[in-house]
Design an enzyme around this catalytic site. Structure first.
Site, PDB file in Angstrom:
ATOM      1  N   ASP A  58       0.628  -0.933  -0.383  1.00 42.13           N
ATOM      2  CA  ASP A  58       0.025   0.062   0.157  1.00 42.13           C
ATOM      3  C   ASP A  58       0.938   1.387   0.158  1.00 42.13           C
ATOM      4  O   ASP A  58       2.046   1.064   0.687  1.00 42.13           O
ATOM      5  CB  ASP A  58      -1.262   0.046   1.095  1.00 42.13           C
ATOM      6  CG  ASP A  58      -0.719   0.743   2.672  1.00 42.13           C
ATOM      7  OD1 ASP A  58      -1.140   0.787   3.198  1.00 42.13           O
ATOM      8  OD2 ASP A  58       0.203   0.895   2.741  1.00 42.13           O
TER       9      ASP A  58
ATOM     10  N   GLY B  79      -0.583   5.983   2.081  1.00 38.96           N
ATOM     11  CA  GLY B  79      -1.612   6.961   2.616  1.00 38.96           C
ATOM     12  C   GLY B  79      -2.214   6.825   4.135  1.00 38.96           C
ATOM     13  O   GLY B  79      -2.121   7.426   4.972  1.00 38.96           O
ATOM     14  N   PHE B  80      -2.713   5.701   4.126  1.00 38.76           N
ATOM     15  CA  PHE B  80      -3.373   5.643   5.316  1.00 38.76           C
ATOM     16  C   PHE B  80      -2.425   5.292   6.936  1.00 38.76           C
ATOM     17  O   PHE B  80      -2.579   6.006   7.632  1.00 38.76           O
ATOM     18  CB  PHE B  80      -3.871   3.801   5.348  1.00 38.76           C
ATOM     19  CG  PHE B  80      -4.602   3.533   6.376  1.00 38.76           C
ATOM     20  CD1 PHE B  80      -4.074   2.262   7.572  1.00 38.76           C
ATOM     21  CD2 PHE B  80      -5.644   3.855   6.822  1.00 38.76           C
ATOM     22  CE1 PHE B  80      -5.070   2.265   8.428  1.00 38.76           C
ATOM     23  CE2 PHE B  80      -6.485   3.520   7.376  1.00 38.76           C
ATOM     24  CZ  PHE B  80      -6.330   2.475   8.635  1.00 38.76           C
TER      25      PHE B  80
ATOM     26  N   GLY C  60     -11.079   4.241   2.954  1.00 44.69           N
ATOM     27  CA  GLY C  60     -11.988   5.542   3.516  1.00 44.69           C
ATOM     28  C   GLY C  60     -13.039   4.692   4.119  1.00 44.69           C
ATOM     29  O   GLY C  60     -14.306   4.904   4.582  1.00 44.69           O
TER      30      GLY C  60
ATOM     31  N   ASP D 205      -8.059  -7.598   2.654  1.00 43.94           N
ATOM     32  CA  ASP D 205      -6.137  -7.245   3.289  1.00 43.94           C
ATOM     33  C   ASP D 205      -6.666  -7.152   5.116  1.00 43.94           C
ATOM     34  O   ASP D 205      -8.167  -6.250   5.000  1.00 43.94           O
ATOM     35  CB  ASP D 205      -5.712  -6.594   2.782  1.00 43.94           C
ATOM     36  CG  ASP D 205      -5.837  -4.965   3.714  1.00 43.94           C
ATOM     37  OD1 ASP D 205      -6.225  -4.040   3.193  1.00 43.94           O
ATOM     38  OD2 ASP D 205      -4.817  -4.735   4.654  1.00 43.94           O
TER      39      ASP D 205
ATOM     40  N   CYS E 199     -10.392 -27.557  11.761  1.00 41.56           N
ATOM     41  CA  CYS E 199     -10.250 -27.043  11.430  1.00 41.56           C
ATOM     42  C   CYS E 199      -8.991 -28.169   9.935  1.00 41.56           C
ATOM     43  O   CYS E 199      -8.463 -29.036  11.293  1.00 41.56           O
ATOM     44  CB  CYS E 199      -9.680 -26.008  11.693  1.00 41.56           C
ATOM     45  SG  CYS E 199      -8.086 -24.879  11.295  1.00 41.56           S
TER      46      CYS E 199
ATOM     47  N   CYS F  13      -5.650 -27.250   9.841  1.00 35.97           N
ATOM     48  CA  CYS F  13      -4.704 -25.817   9.816  1.00 35.97           C
ATOM     49  C   CYS F  13      -3.404 -26.746  10.835  1.00 35.97           C
ATOM     50  O   CYS F  13      -4.255 -27.045  11.677  1.00 35.97           O
ATOM     51  CB  CYS F  13      -4.196 -24.967  10.576  1.00 35.97           C
ATOM     52  SG  CYS F  13      -5.147 -24.259  12.559  1.00 35.97           S
TER      53      CYS F  13
ATOM     54  N   CYS G 251      -4.757 -26.940  14.642  1.00 38.97           N
ATOM     55  CA  CYS G 251      -5.973 -27.849  14.835  1.00 38.97           C
ATOM     56  C   CYS G 251      -5.841 -29.146  14.619  1.00 38.97           C
ATOM     57  O   CYS G 251      -6.438 -29.792  15.491  1.00 38.97           O
ATOM     58  CB  CYS G 251      -7.005 -27.751  14.141  1.00 38.97           C
ATOM     59  SG  CYS G 251      -7.499 -25.660  14.870  1.00 38.97           S
TER      60      CYS G 251
ATOM     61  N   HIS H 198      -3.692 -20.831  12.907  1.00 42.10           N
ATOM     62  CA  HIS H 198      -4.756 -20.558  13.186  1.00 42.10           C
ATOM     63  C   HIS H 198      -5.745 -20.015  12.135  1.00 42.10           C
ATOM     64  O   HIS H 198      -6.293 -20.026  11.150  1.00 42.10           O
ATOM     65  CB  HIS H 198      -5.527 -20.861  13.816  1.00 42.10           C
ATOM     66  CG  HIS H 198      -7.103 -21.295  14.172  1.00 42.10           C
ATOM     67  ND1 HIS H 198      -7.652 -22.510  13.807  1.00 42.10           N
ATOM     68  CD2 HIS H 198      -8.439 -20.346  14.347  1.00 42.10           C
ATOM     69  CE1 HIS H 198      -9.151 -21.997  13.481  1.00 42.10           C
ATOM     70  NE2 HIS H 198      -9.339 -20.690  13.942  1.00 42.10           N
TER      71      HIS H 198
HETATM   72  C1  LIG Z   1      -2.973   3.055   1.486  1.00 42.28           C
HETATM   73  N1  LIG Z   1      -4.078   3.770   0.902  1.00 42.28           N
HETATM   74  C2  LIG Z   1      -5.081   3.565   1.899  1.00 42.28           C
HETATM   75  N2  LIG Z   1      -4.877   2.238   2.706  1.00 42.28           N
HETATM   76  C3  LIG Z   1      -6.289   2.030   3.484  1.00 42.28           C
HETATM   77  C4  LIG Z   1      -5.645   0.759   4.610  1.00 42.28           C
HETATM   78  C5  LIG Z   1      -7.137   0.570   5.523  1.00 42.28           C
HETATM   79  N3  LIG Z   1      -7.231   0.305   6.543  1.00 42.28           N
HETATM   80  C6  LIG Z   1      -8.395  -0.029   6.856  1.00 42.28           C
HETATM   81  N4  LIG Z   1      -9.350  -0.278   7.532  1.00 42.28           N
HETATM   82  C7  LIG Z   1      -8.090  -1.137   8.352  1.00 42.28           C
HETATM   83  N5  LIG Z   1      -9.067   0.690   5.561  1.00 42.28           N
HETATM   84  C8  LIG Z   1      -8.299   1.409   4.721  1.00 42.28           C
HETATM   85  C9  LIG Z   1      -8.185   3.371   4.028  1.00 42.28           C
HETATM   86  C10 LIG Z   1      -7.148   2.670   3.306  1.00 42.28           C
HETATM   87  C11 LIG Z   1      -7.151   3.582   2.420  1.00 42.28           C
HETATM   88  O1  LIG Z   1      -8.053   4.748   1.945  1.00 42.28           O
HETATM   89  N6  LIG Z   1      -6.243   4.217   1.191  1.00 42.28           N
HETATM   90 ZN   LIG Z   2      -6.616 -24.274  12.891  1.00 43.43          ZN
END
Ligand SMILES: CNc1nc2cc3nc(NC)[nH]c3cc2c(=O)[nH]1
Ligand SMILES: [Zn+2]
Length: 378
Positions: free
Chosen positions: A102, A105-106, A225, A275, A313, A315, A318, A344
């Site tokens: 990623d 940004g976040f 977002g 993710d 499970c 894994c 388990c 797990h």
């Molecule tokens: C890399 N840019 C980027 N990563 C994100 C990761 C996130 N992870 C969550 N919840 C755990 N919301 C997210 C939004 C963004 C997002 O709007 N932009």
């Molecule tokens: Zn398991």
């Protein structure tokens, strides 16, 4: 109705295998330089070039296809130039499957104490040494080209929740300009750049963001977002507004999601990739994920429970160990304990997405979803 629409074009090309039933759910295949991968898929998060407590061999064994790493963290430490000198992220961490990074940004907005966002980019203080740092679309894309992931993300602003309409509008428009700058800065062939749809929790801004980014023609689209503290019905409403505007033959990636109930709902709207740090994070405090909800294996109730976490499970945890043993390890602060809960939880989510894919291919996804939601308590 089941229709086959295949396309084997550029990398990270999405080949829809089957779209069945009366939902937007679809089973597809994602073509990347490191292989062709099945969707819907869950991507384990390896923030600092390792999925915490498990090895690449164990990840391969449990069926992981693409894993995630964070540009923000690797940019600050050890540095993305160093990773490039090491031969790139795949070589550095000995992972020959797919990698998605990623764009920082976040993390910039959620980790480093934020300094300022301007048209140019975001200034922030490193959460490691407090130094002043700066990320822009150009810097974030260069860093991701150095890391060499198969799929990289445009530099965006993840709008906080809640946010005023005016702020969400201006930020979303800037994120679209940043996406264009990300595209211009992206010169590495064999690497797919996904845009990220924003728009806050405003239907009209979501539609504008999706339409603007689709007209810039990316090979795939993240939906950003969301999973930022909003109620789940609001998240689903934003998906309903956004996903239908995205091209059917391109992958859709819902960022930061999530728990199994969110996954099955998002797949129904047509999401292909997920993710989330949840499975690995809760594992480290002794919580196991099961199809009936969470099981806090650290609880005293399991002191003499010689059954596995989940008898059905497959894994490693388990198949070989009891709740009593794992609880003992966790109470004794033994590293192997959180390795077992992590294995797990990752297996559980990877297997869950595999089961959803099978249900879609057999045109029984809607009943699969009903049965699962009936049994799973949040
Ligand atoms: C890399 N840019 C980027 N990563 C994100 C990761 C996130 N992870 C969550 N919840 C755990 N919301 C997210 C939004 C963004 C997002 O709007 N932009
Ligand atoms: Zn398991």
């Amino acid at each position: 109705t089941c229709a086959f629409a295949g396309q084997k074009k550029v990398l990270a090309a999405y080949e829809e295998a089957v779209k069945c039933g009366y939902s937007g759910a679809r089973a597809g295949r994602l073509h990347t330089p490191h292989g062709v991968f099945d969707t819907p898929m869950f991507m384990p998060v390896g923030t600092q070039a390792t999925v915490k407590a498990v090895s690449p061999r164990e990840l391969k064994e449990m069926g992981a296809q693409i894993i995630l790493s964070n540009t923000y963290h690797l940019y600050l430490r050890p540095g993305t130039e160093l990773v490039a000198e090491a031969g790139g992220l795949h070589r550095f961490m000995d992972w020959d499957g797919g990698i998605l990074t990623d764009s920082g940004g976040f993390q910039v907005f959620s980790l480093g104490p934020l300094r300022k966002i301007t048209e140019e980019g975001a200034a922030f203080r490193s959460h490691i040494d407090g130094s002043t740092q700066f990320l822009s679309p150009e810097i974030a894309i260069k860093a991701q080209m150095n890391l060499g992931a198969d799929i990289i993300m445009a530099f965006d602003e993840c709008i906080p929740y809640p946010a005023e309409y005016q702020y969400a509008k201006l930020s979303t428009e800037r994120t679209t300009r940043w996406a264009e700058r990300s595209q211009k800065a992206h010169t590495r062939s064999g690497q797919a750049l996904f845009a990220i749809v924003q728009g806050g929790m405003y239907q009209d801004l979501r539609r504008v963001s999706a339409n603007d980014l689709v007209s810039l023609d990316f090979p795939g689209y993240g939906i950003g977002g969301l999973s930022v503290g909003e109620p789940k019905p609001v998240m689903y409403e934003m998906l309903e507004q956004t996903v239908p505007l995205l091209p059917e033959n391109k992958p859709r990636y819902l960022m930061g999601v999530g728990t199994p109930d969110c996954l099955v709902e998002a797949v129904r709207y047509g999401i292909d990739m997920f993710d989330c740090v949840f499975p690995t994070r809760v594992a480290r405090n002794g919580t196991a994920m099961t199809k009936s909800g969470r099981l806090v294996v650290k609880n005293a109730a399991y002191a003499k429970d010689f059954l596995p976490i989940d008898e059905n499970c497959g894994c490693y945890a388990c198949q070989n160990f009891s709740r009593a043993y794992i609880r003992h390890l966790l109470k004794a602060d033994e590293i192997f304990g959180l390795r077992l809960t992590t294995i797990h939880n990752l297996y559980f989510l990877l297997d869950f997405t595999k089961k959803m894919r099978q249900a879609i291919l057999e045109d029984r996804f809607l009943s699969f979803r009903e049965e699962f939601l009936a049994q799973y308590c949040k």
